[in-house]
Scaffold this motif. Structure first.
Motif, PDB file in Angstrom:
ATOM      1  N   VAL A 226       3.830   2.274 -14.672  1.00  0.00           N
ATOM      2  CA  VAL A 226       3.401   2.155 -13.360  1.00  0.00           C
ATOM      3  C   VAL A 226       4.163   3.223 -12.591  1.00  0.00           C
ATOM      4  N   ILE A 227       3.442   3.296 -11.374  1.00  0.00           N
ATOM      5  CA  ILE A 227       4.258   4.462 -10.284  1.00  0.00           C
ATOM      6  C   ILE A 227       5.174   3.695  -9.361  1.00  0.00           C
ATOM      7  N   ILE A 228       6.304   4.170  -8.933  1.00  0.00           N
ATOM      8  CA  ILE A 228       7.271   3.593  -8.004  1.00  0.00           C
ATOM      9  C   ILE A 228       6.487   4.187  -6.877  1.00  0.00           C
ATOM     10  N   VAL A 229       6.399   3.297  -5.767  1.00  0.00           N
ATOM     11  CA  VAL A 229       5.905   3.528  -4.487  1.00  0.00           C
ATOM     12  C   VAL A 229       6.895   4.855  -3.730  1.00  0.00           C
ATOM     13  N   PRO A 230       5.917   5.548  -3.159  1.00  0.00           N
ATOM     14  CA  PRO A 230       6.717   6.926  -2.591  1.00  0.00           C
ATOM     15  C   PRO A 230       7.645   6.463  -1.506  1.00  0.00           C
ATOM     16  N   SER A 231       7.373   5.263  -0.697  1.00  0.00           N
ATOM     17  CA  SER A 231       8.286   4.865   0.215  1.00  0.00           C
ATOM     18  C   SER A 231       9.705   4.410  -0.100  1.00  0.00           C
ATOM     19  N   MET A 232       9.781   4.221  -1.638  1.00  0.00           N
ATOM     20  CA  MET A 232      11.115   3.793  -1.820  1.00  0.00           C
ATOM     21  C   MET A 232      11.821   4.806  -2.346  1.00  0.00           C
ATOM     22  N   SER A 233      13.164   4.803  -1.868  1.00  0.00           N
ATOM     23  CA  SER A 233      14.413   5.892  -2.200  1.00  0.00           C
ATOM     24  C   SER A 233      14.548   5.782  -3.675  1.00  0.00           C
TER      25      SER A 233
ATOM     26  N   LYS B 243      10.420   8.514 -15.013  1.00  0.00           N
ATOM     27  CA  LYS B 243      10.243   9.874 -15.092  1.00  0.00           C
ATOM     28  C   LYS B 243       9.839  10.450 -13.983  1.00  0.00           C
ATOM     29  N   ALA B 244      10.332  11.482 -13.489  1.00  0.00           N
ATOM     30  CA  ALA B 244       9.848  12.154 -12.346  1.00  0.00           C
ATOM     31  C   ALA B 244       9.012  13.322 -12.516  1.00  0.00           C
ATOM     32  N   HIS B 245       7.682  13.270 -12.575  1.00  0.00           N
ATOM     33  CA  HIS B 245       7.017  14.507 -12.837  1.00  0.00           C
ATOM     34  C   HIS B 245       6.957  15.643 -11.511  1.00  0.00           C
ATOM     35  N   LYS B 246       7.154  14.846 -10.543  1.00  0.00           N
ATOM     36  CA  LYS B 246       7.238  15.359  -8.952  1.00  0.00           C
ATOM     37  C   LYS B 246       8.204  14.486  -8.357  1.00  0.00           C
ATOM     38  N   PRO B 247       8.978  14.842  -7.335  1.00  0.00           N
ATOM     39  CA  PRO B 247       9.548  13.918  -6.686  1.00  0.00           C
ATOM     40  C   PRO B 247       8.692  12.654  -6.022  1.00  0.00           C
TER      41      PRO B 247
END
Ligand code: BEZ
Length: 219
Positions: free
Chosen positions: A177-184, A197-201
């Motif tokens: 799954v994807i970590i929501v962008p709003s989370m630091s 895994k960060a494919h992009k920030p």
């Protein structure tokens, strides 16, 4: 007024095949799927209701109540239920709303006059325990819905509600799954001990949290 995602699902009272209900009280602490059918004794609807009865344990497992709606009266639904059991092999095991005056169909914008003045389209509303609308789908009368997709969406919505994750294209239960962008990153380190895994920030992929927890418990 059109219903939009995030709105409180309109409350109503109705007669159903299982007696009168008050919608919000009936939902209680569960999730709910409200789905409309153009008319009783129609072929596509007959298959849909039979399939929903067959897979009801899948909804139960997810704490989801299901409720159908058709614009015919309750005694007509009861007669149709016999056909559903006979032809689909499973008896109705959830309520179907009788909406002969189209009060609820209108409230939920289920009648699209350029499709039909009298029958509802195939609407699906997924509603959370907070009574907010989480998803809306609209199919034409001629296309039966894919309830495997509806279960998949529920899995995604419940992961978002419980773990602040989003699900990528064509995601299925058990996949990353994807970590929501709003989370630091800092918060993510606490929430997702399995890492990511960060494919992009902005594109951080992590194992499905409840699976990762179960795997860790089984170590
Ligand atoms: C059906 O449920 O089979 C149906 C209803 C209205 C139009 C077309 C199909």
């Amino acid at each position: 007024m059109a219903i939009r995602l995030g709105d409180t699902a309109p409350d109503f009272t109705a007669e159903t095949t299982e007696g009168p209900i008050s919608f919000h009280d009936w939902i209680g602490d569960s999730w709910a799927v409200l789905f409309s059918h153009p008319k009783d004794f129609t072929p596509v609807c007959t298959t849909e209701l039979g399939e929903c009865a067959r897979i009801k344990p899948e909804f139960d497992r997810r704490n989801v109540k299901i409720i159908g709606l058709s614009v015919d009266p309750a005694d007509s639904h009861q007669k149709w239920a016999k056909d559903i059991e006979e032809t689909q092999g499973t008896a109705l095991n959830f309520p179907v709303i009788a909406d002969p005056d189209r009060k609820i169909s209108m409230l939920y914008d289920m009648i699209h006059p350029n499709a039909s003045e009298t029958f509802t389209v195939r609407s699906v509303y997924i509603i959370g325990p907070d009574k907010k609308v989480k998803l809306m789908l609209t199919y034409p009368a001629s296309t039966g819905r894919n309830f495997v997709e509806i279960l998949r969406v529920i899995d995604s919505l419940q992961l978002t509600a419980n773990y602040s994750v989003a699900t990528p294209v064509n995601w299925k239960e058990g996949e990353d799954v994807i970590i929501v962008p709003s989370m630091s990153d800092e918060e993510a380190r606490e929430k997702f001990p399995a890492g990511w895994k960060a494919h992009k920030p902005y594109l951080r992929v992590t194992p499905q949290p409840n699976k990762a927890e179960a795997a860790k418990a089984g170590e």
